[in-house]
Design a protein around this motif. Structure first.
Motif, PDB file in Angstrom:
ATOM      1  N   GLY A 678       0.805  -1.211   0.000  1.00 36.39           N
ATOM      2  CA  GLY A 678       0.000   0.000   0.000  1.00 36.39           C
ATOM      3  C   GLY A 678       0.834   1.254   0.000  1.00 36.39           C
ATOM      4  O   GLY A 678       0.349   2.331  -0.305  1.00 36.39           O
ATOM      5  N   PRO A 705      -9.975   8.887  -3.308  1.00 39.61           N
ATOM      6  CA  PRO A 705      -9.212   8.909  -2.055  1.00 39.61           C
ATOM      7  C   PRO A 705      -8.243  10.081  -2.012  1.00 39.61           C
ATOM      8  O   PRO A 705      -7.752  10.541  -3.054  1.00 39.61           O
ATOM      9  CB  PRO A 705      -8.479   7.565  -2.079  1.00 39.61           C
ATOM     10  N   GLN A 706      -7.933  10.533  -0.790  1.00 41.31           N
ATOM     11  CA  GLN A 706      -7.131  11.730  -0.619  1.00 41.31           C
ATOM     12  C   GLN A 706      -5.744  11.616  -1.252  1.00 41.31           C
ATOM     13  O   GLN A 706      -5.197  12.588  -1.761  1.00 41.31           O
ATOM     14  CB  GLN A 706      -6.989  12.034   0.890  1.00 41.31           C
ATOM     15  N   VAL A 708      -4.820  10.121  -3.975  1.00 39.94           N
ATOM     16  CA  VAL A 708      -4.814   9.879  -5.420  1.00 39.94           C
ATOM     17  C   VAL A 708      -4.978  11.202  -6.162  1.00 39.94           C
ATOM     18  O   VAL A 708      -5.862  12.003  -5.835  1.00 39.94           O
ATOM     19  CB  VAL A 708      -5.938   8.901  -5.818  1.00 39.94           C
ATOM     20  N   GLY A 739      -0.870   7.331  -7.153  1.00 36.99           N
ATOM     21  CA  GLY A 739      -1.064   7.259  -5.718  1.00 36.99           C
ATOM     22  C   GLY A 739      -0.661   5.906  -5.181  1.00 36.99           C
ATOM     23  O   GLY A 739      -0.167   5.044  -5.918  1.00 36.99           O
ATOM     24  N   ASN A 742      -3.055   0.634  -2.882  1.00 37.07           N
ATOM     25  CA  ASN A 742      -4.371   0.338  -2.308  1.00 37.07           C
ATOM     26  C   ASN A 742      -5.377   1.432  -2.638  1.00 37.07           C
ATOM     27  O   ASN A 742      -6.547   1.160  -2.938  1.00 37.07           O
ATOM     28  CB  ASN A 742      -4.260   0.157  -0.786  1.00 37.07           C
ATOM     29  N   ASP A 743      -4.926   2.689  -2.580  1.00 32.09           N
ATOM     30  CA  ASP A 743      -5.827   3.797  -2.899  1.00 32.09           C
ATOM     31  C   ASP A 743      -6.198   3.792  -4.378  1.00 32.09           C
ATOM     32  O   ASP A 743      -7.323   4.163  -4.750  1.00 32.09           O
ATOM     33  CB  ASP A 743      -5.166   5.128  -2.529  1.00 32.09           C
ATOM     34  N   LEU A 746      -9.005   1.341  -4.883  1.00 35.11           N
ATOM     35  CA  LEU A 746     -10.278   1.920  -4.443  1.00 35.11           C
ATOM     36  C   LEU A 746     -10.770   2.960  -5.443  1.00 35.11           C
ATOM     37  O   LEU A 746     -11.962   3.026  -5.778  1.00 35.11           O
ATOM     38  CB  LEU A 746     -10.109   2.558  -3.058  1.00 35.11           C
ATOM     39  N   ALA A 747      -9.854   3.808  -5.963  1.00 34.28           N
ATOM     40  CA  ALA A 747     -10.237   4.814  -6.958  1.00 34.28           C
ATOM     41  C   ALA A 747     -10.795   4.157  -8.213  1.00 34.28           C
ATOM     42  O   ALA A 747     -11.766   4.640  -8.816  1.00 34.28           O
ATOM     43  CB  ALA A 747      -9.032   5.688  -7.303  1.00 34.28           C
TER      44      ALA A 747
END
Length: 766
Positions: A678, A705-706, A708, A739, A742-743, A746-747
């Motif tokens: 991550g 996410p913040q 990215v 990013g 892991n982010d 999610l993105a």
């Protein structure tokens, strides 16, 4: 010296110097015809004077003209005209008539000729183009099956056919004005009567005769019978008041539809080539080099006038018949020269007194120069296409001319560009496996086949962005490119990948030198038909010798993986570099020097993803120490001071230059202080599906996410670095995200979801 022995010496001299001249011309990549002409000039009376009596050589050279027209008649094919029958018959005839009309008016006004008859004769000479030179140039560029190539060949067939009519009418032009109409009418009546007799003979007499000759299974007897038939009919027409040439042409037409036409042509062609060489060398003997030198300014002026004049006549005619500006332009440039049959007309016209010797010599010199410049003009066409002020002319090439009646597949389909022999085989195999197929082609003959078989198609230019978009390239499973034109192949590949950078594209390479370039432009696989045939033949042979099939397949696959390098042999670095630069000029290119503070220093090309990010392609790297890397691989790392050869559209090159020179957040994956996956900072390309909930939303309100950030956005082939947060997302947009891994995952889920997962967090300020 005895007269008969003198003739033998003259023949040996002419053939020897013609062979040397033709060889030198071939080595210089010029038409061999020019070598024959120059050779004749050297040994003729106005040159070294080795041959002083041209009459005897000219007599034998008449056989060359007869055999030229005979083989023209034998090879004449109605099927070739049917492919482009509108422009062939209508456009070809209109071009000849307009050229004669314009030339007559200008030559009378300037004072080059003394009567309208002489003007008509001069116009007839200028109306013809060179089948030999144009066909050779089209074959060298593999463009015979392209629309411009088909149009040029169709017009040339009509021009060659008109030679016979011109030779028949030529004697009538020597009559007084009050008798000219009657003379022309009588000439046409004679042609009609002879043509009628030829049709009857071609149906009832010629086929049985050729069958009888063929039944003997004697090559010598068959050749002797055909030559006797050709010259016999030629002498008959001469006795009837027409020329030997028109008789030879009619004899060829009588054989053209018989099943032995191909056999006849193969037997007669070597004989034709020898005597035709004599004819062109004899023409060269009549050219006075001193005269050409003393009038070089006038000849160059005439050359420019002929090229510009024929271009201005032919180009609008092709456009008038519904072809694109691109096809019209290439055809106009390709047919601007004066043809080899013009020598035949000029020689006959001088003997009839239709032109003075001075005008005759000017015609010969002008014709020779136009033949020299034609290959260079055709090679310059791609450079002209790249000029910005030419682009507006080619807008019509981007339209879809016609669509198949069957509904076009728009998702999970396979696109086949080009429906020639290779394309047809691909389509057949795909349809047998029940895959949805869409074909793109711009040949009327190919489209007719597609209509009859009810295969979905688009009638248009496969390299056009508009046509590719209509074909749904961004939603396709894959694309096979089997176009006959190398330039169209490159553009089709490049523009297809602009819509779908990860598209699986298989490309047929028309030439060996295209293989590496096509891989560099993004092709997943490049197939070279000749090499593939060699591999299959070798595989079958090795299998019959007892080698195991898995071992054979591994060896064959290794050769393919090395891009056929084992079969292509060693090629000098200079040759590769020259071919690379030629391809770069065709594709619009520019050199870019890396600055010391460039953000991509130390990065590999694989990490940069230049083509996916900007649409541009890197073809070569020139190191600061002078080392040149042509077609660099993905592992190549960029260094300070490197000069990069970038190719693409102007906007793509500009985007690549911005990427190389501006400090951007685009970096290679690195560890960011932690040890888990991550913590790895990575890049991710993502395409918004048509049903994404993020469509029609501002980029800043999607809820990424913040950690990215969106580094780039590609839409409709246009690249934007660091897009604004208020830009509205659309289906098919490709986003480059950066990013933690892991982010990024999610993105990706957020952007591809069918419903909005997050909407509150704002995009990190960029």
């Amino acid at each position: 010296m005895q007269e008969d022995f003198r003739l033998i010496i003259d023949l040996v001299t002419v053939l020897g110097i013609a062979a040397i001249g033709g060889l030198l011309a071939a080595l210089l990549k010029q038409p061999t015809l020019l070598g024959y002409l120059i050779g004749g000039m050297i040994v003729g009376p106005a040159g070294l004077g080795w041959i002083k009596e041209v009459v005897q050589v000219e007599t034998l050279a008449q056989f060359g003209v007869a055999f030229l027209l005979f083989t023209l008649g034998v090879s004449f094919s109605l099927s070739e005209i049917k492919k482009v029958q509108g422009i062939s018959l209508g456009g070809g005839i209109l071009q000849i008539l307009l050229t004669i009309l314009v030339t007559t008016g200008i030559s009378l006004w300037v004072g080059w000729v003394n009567s309208p008859q002489e003007g008509v004769f001069l116009g007839a000479i200028l109306s013809l183009s060179s089948t030999a030179v144009v066909l050779r140039s089209l074959m060298d560029s593999n463009s015979t099956n392209t629309p411009p190539g088909q149009v040029m060949l169709g017009i040339l067939v009509v021009q060659d056919l008109a030679v016979g009519l011109m030779l028949a009418v030529l004697p009538a032009l020597d009559k007084p004005p009050e008798e000219l109409g009657i003379a022309l009418a009588w000439a046409l009546v004679q042609i009609a009567l002879i043509a009628g007799g030829a049709v009857i003979a071609g149906i009832w007499l010629i086929p049985p005769l050729l069958r009888l000759l063929a039944r003997t299974e004697s090559r010598e007897l068959f050749l002797l019978g055909v030559v006797a038939l050709c010259l016999g009919i030629a002498l008959l027409t001469d006795r009837l008041g027409l020329s030997i040439e028109i008789g030879a042409f009619i004899a060829g037409l009588m054989i053209s539809e018989v099943e032995y036409a191909d056999q006849t042509l193969s037997y007669v062609e070597p004989l034709r080539d020898i005597f035709a060489t004599l004819f062109f060398a004899a023409i060269g003997m009549l050219i006075d080099p001193v005269f050409l030198w003393n009038h070089w300014e006038l000849i160059l002026g005439l050359v420019a006038l002929v090229i510009i004049g024929k271009f201005c006549i032919i180009t609008p005619i092709v456009k008038l018949f519904g072809y694109s500006w691109k096809t019209a332009l290439i055809t106009g440039i390709g047919l601007t020269q004066i043809g080899e049959f013009s020598f035949v007309l000029a020689s006959e016209g001088q003997s009839l007194g239709l032109v003075s010797r001075q005008v005759y010599l000017l015609i010969l010199g002008t014709t020779a120069v136009t033949l020299i410049v034609t290959p260079f003009l055709l090679k310059a066409v791609p450079l002209l296409m790249g000029l910005p002020w030419f682009q507006a002319w080619f807008q019509n090439d981007d339209r879809v001319i016609e669509m198949g009646e069957t509904e076009l597949p728009q998702q999970n389909h396979l696109i086949v560009c080009g429906y020639g022999r290779v394309g047809q085989s691909i389509v057949q195999l795909l349809r047998e496996q029940n895959y949805p197929v869409l074909v793109i082609d711009q040949s009327e003959e190919a489209i007719q086949k597609l209509r009859q078989t009810d295969i979905p198609y688009l009638y248009g230019n496969a390299s056009s962005p508009t046509v590719l978009e209509k074909a749904g390239v961004s939603q396709a499973l894959g694309m096979a490119i089997a176009l006959s034109d190398s330039m169209s192949t490159r553009l089709c590949l490049k523009r297809g990948l602009e819509f779908a950078p990860e598209l699986d594209v298989i490309v047929r390479a028309n030439q060996d030198k295209d293989i590496e370039l096509l891989y560099q432009l993004g092709a997943r696989e490049v197939v070279q038909p000749e090499f593939e045939a060699s591999l299959e033949l070798a595989a079958h042979l090795l299998f019959s010798l007892g080698l195991s099939e898995p071992k054979i397949q591994r060896q064959v696959q290794n050769i393919r993986n090395r891009h056929y390098q084992d079969l292509r042999g060693e090629r000098s670095a200079m040759l590769v570099s020259r071919e690379l630069r030629q391809a770069a000029r065709d594709l619009n290119s520019q050199w870019q020097t890396l600055a010391d503070n460039s953000p991509v220093l130390g990065m590999s090309l694989k990490d940069i993803e230049l083509r996916q990010l900007t649409g541009a392609t890197l073809l070569a790297v020139m190191r600061a120490d002078g080392t040149e890397i042509d077609y660099p691989g993905g592992e190549t790392e960029l260094q300070a001071g490197d000069r990069l050869l970038i190719t693409g559209q102007p906007t793509e090159i500009k985007a690549a230059q911005a990427l190389f020179s501006e400090p951007t957040p685009f970096v290679t994956p690195i560890l960011n202080g932690g040890h888990g996956n991550g913590d790895v900072i990575a890049n991710l390309w993502l395409m918004l599906p048509p049903d994404s909930a993020g469509i029609n939303c501002p980029l800043g309100e999607v809820g990424l996410p913040q950690g990215v950030i969106v580094q780039a956005l590609r839409r409709d082939g246009i690249f934007s670095m660091l897009p604004n947060a208020d830009i509205i997302l659309e289906g098919g947009d490709r986003l480059l995200l950066r990013g933690p891994v892991n982010d990024l995952t999610l993105a990706g889920d957020i952007l591809t979801a069918r419903s909005v997962l997050l909407a509150s967090p704002q995009l990190e300020a960029v």
